[in-house]
Design an enzyme around this catalytic site. Sequence first.
Site, PDB file in Angstrom:
ATOM      1  N   ASP A 249       0.830  -1.201   0.000  1.00 34.22           N
ATOM      2  CA  ASP A 249       0.000   0.000   0.000  1.00 34.22           C
ATOM      3  C   ASP A 249       0.871   1.261   0.000  1.00 34.22           C
ATOM      4  O   ASP A 249       2.067   1.211   0.303  1.00 34.22           O
ATOM      5  CB  ASP A 249      -0.879  -0.031   1.257  1.00 34.22           C
ATOM      6  CG  ASP A 249      -2.198   0.699   1.080  1.00 34.22           C
ATOM      7  OD1 ASP A 249      -2.320   1.468   0.112  1.00 34.22           O
ATOM      8  OD2 ASP A 249      -3.099   0.497   1.915  1.00 34.22           O
TER       9      ASP A 249
ATOM     10  N   ASP B  45     -10.518   2.162  -3.543  1.00 37.46           N
ATOM     11  CA  ASP B  45     -11.078   1.878  -2.225  1.00 37.46           C
ATOM     12  C   ASP B  45     -12.599   1.841  -2.276  1.00 37.46           C
ATOM     13  O   ASP B  45     -13.238   1.429  -1.322  1.00 37.46           O
ATOM     14  CB  ASP B  45     -10.642   2.952  -1.225  1.00 37.46           C
ATOM     15  CG  ASP B  45      -9.296   2.623  -0.599  1.00 37.46           C
ATOM     16  OD1 ASP B  45      -8.797   1.505  -0.824  1.00 37.46           O
ATOM     17  OD2 ASP B  45      -8.747   3.487   0.105  1.00 37.46           O
TER      18      ASP B  45
HETATM   19  C1  DGJ Z   1      -5.844   1.903   1.872  1.00 34.07           C
HETATM   20  C2  DGJ Z   1      -6.179   0.699   1.064  1.00 34.07           C
HETATM   21  O1  DGJ Z   1      -6.627   1.054  -0.195  1.00 34.07           O
HETATM   22  C3  DGJ Z   1      -7.207  -0.128   1.831  1.00 34.07           C
HETATM   23  O2  DGJ Z   1      -7.612  -1.216   1.064  1.00 34.07           O
HETATM   24  C4  DGJ Z   1      -6.586  -0.575   3.121  1.00 34.07           C
HETATM   25  O3  DGJ Z   1      -5.519  -1.436   2.874  1.00 34.07           O
HETATM   26  C5  DGJ Z   1      -6.134   0.633   3.911  1.00 34.07           C
HETATM   27  N1  DGJ Z   1      -5.297   1.501   3.138  1.00 34.07           N
HETATM   28  C6  DGJ Z   1      -5.403   0.206   5.146  1.00 34.07           C
HETATM   29  O4  DGJ Z   1      -4.863   1.251   5.812  1.00 34.07           O
END
Ligand code: DGJ
Length: 742
Positions: A479, A549
Amino acid sequence: MYVIFHENTRTFHLYNDDISYIMTIMRNGHLGQLYFGKRIQDKEDFSYLLETCERPMTSYIYDNDRTFSLEHIRQEYPVFGTTDYRQGAVEIRQENGSRISDFTYRGHTVSEGKPLLAGLPATYTESGSEALTLTVTLKDEVTGVQANLLYTIFAKGGILARSVQFANEGLRPVRLTRAMSLCLDLPDRDYVWQQLSGCWARECHIRNRTLEPGIVSIGSMRGNSSHEHNPFLVLKRADTTERCGEAIGISLIYSGNFRIQAEVDAHDTLRVLAGIDPETFEWKLERGETFQTPEAVMVYTDRGLNHMSQTFHKLYQKRLAKGYWRDKARPILNNNWEATYFDFTEDRLIEIASRAKECGVELFVLDDGWFGARSSDKAGLGDWKANRTRLPGGIARLADRVEGLGLKFGLWFEPEMVNKNSDFYRQHPDWILSTPDRSQSHGRFQHVLDFSRKEVVDAIYEQMAAILREAKISYIKWDMNRSITECYSSAWPADRQGEIYHRYILGVYDLYDRLTREFPKVLFESCSSGGGRFDPGMLYYAPQGWVSDNSDAVERLKIQYGTSMCYPVSSMGTHVSVTPNHQVFRNTPLHTRANVAYFGTFGYELDLNKLTPEENEDVTVQIAFMKKYRDVLQFGSFYRLMSPFEGNETAWMVVSEDQETAIVGWYRVLNCVNGRYTRLRLEGLNPAYCYRNSQSGVCCFGDELMYAGMITSDETAGQVPPDVTPYTDFESRIYVLEVAKP
Ligand code: DGJ
């Protein structure tokens, strides 16, 4: 595919069955652009395509010729300020302050295949017969800087990959203040510019603009390629549709600051530039040093947008993505993020994983929150050791327990970041990017590690590799949840600070490279708060990426449709999540959430224990369906049929390579009452094959399905006749068409 050099006219012609790219060495020694488009017959002389004429208020190079002005000539790698007043592809700041240079032809070579680009992701070949690479060497005599322009033409598809290698062969250091990967000068501006833009949770929406005199551009100065603009551009003719017409796609294989721009001049010619964002870039090239630009890929088609996309899909699936997982159907996963956020224990995770296993899930992924003092987003990043309060047996024991259930185990990392509340930061407070005497802005309470420094990358590598060595980890979600601010590295001198954004990305690539080499069977999924770094650079190391997301099925229609303009289905991370959805609080039916997610890597982002027994049964059926058809869904040819940007309905389909199986996804956002009869004209089928429709049981030949269409009408007309499942809002259907075998 051929690369011809006509000695007499000093003309290069690169061509294959689909495209021609023609350039010539002009009388001033510069490289001029003559043609890029559909393949044309080769011949000795195309020089008349270089049109010049005497125009008032123009500046000229030669005393005795008032026609030859770079302002009006299409060029391959132009420089601003030497009679060309458009923005150039390269700018070199010299010790005396001059920014003028003059790159003239010195020689060329042709080689089979395609060279790797040092430290950078790029398309590749697996045999010499797949492509030819022409390297044209230009040199600026005054500075001694040499520019090798690389052109790779692939045997199949209208694809040309380009990049530039600089070498300072002069006596003095110089500064590259602009080093674009590609310049494409086109003779007219009669294109619609199409970009993929948005923001967090709304990535890759398709936006169109017409081109007028002046400059339009997309780009990023955030340190990541960004949610705001994907490094991808389409130039399409006004009459181009999904099925027919001319389009040029330009995709930059890069994950950092970029710019793609088009400049229309007063005479309606068009200059496209793509590469590292010049605003945030300056590179000192000492005597003897080299610099490699990222690669830009151009695709030309005269068969519509869908054909352009399929060309990118195949190239990026097979010759950009690499490694063990490249050709493999992806495991169906269950990620705990939206199920628990930071609130979990080892037993709670096992509870989620156990139910997932019962439903057929193959991989359990532990997301954020497992390490250091991470009980919220205020602490822990940088300390990649299990939080023993939550996970008393560490990652190794959890991984063993998950494996004991018959699942593979995956783990989340955010390697490039640190919280100030972490041991790692306390030990190395100078390892973040920050400008002396200025504020240190945070994003989500985190700071960006200085990946321009090898020792920082080494330290993170050691931590990650230690966990990967000790625990059974099959998957990593990588991430990156904030953009860079106050970009400055305390490790580099003042005159190297313009290099930090690019060096940062090189550090990211280096870490990816080391980890994927040492752990070749681990599946990497890239992520940046969803699609903040969903780009071809990442795809080279991580064959899949979390698209957004936003997991709401309706929102995902636009996001996945837009993303498909350049990226293959196998690269798109897609999950079924709960309702009300956590981003838009919408309730969509479970089957619609799955029907959208099937066109991707597929997984669940919820706790299946919280679903009803009936829903668990549905999930079991969904997973069985995905297992049966994921090869076709992820690696078949993808066709966009109805655009979510144009109406209430969306449709797309995939067709297997042997054309024996096709899967159509049809989606309608709002229900309508007593509506029209509707048909979907399908694509890519074999006209002579007879396909059985999984919804109706009816068999139809491919030609009928493609030309007469497949009926999708709503039989209820606003009433609910017996034996008919009523349609609702957010409705969808999956139609599987399989060749009816006698
Ligand atoms: C952002 C990501 O896109 C989410 O799927 C998740 O992993 C969060 N960060 C976790 O902090």
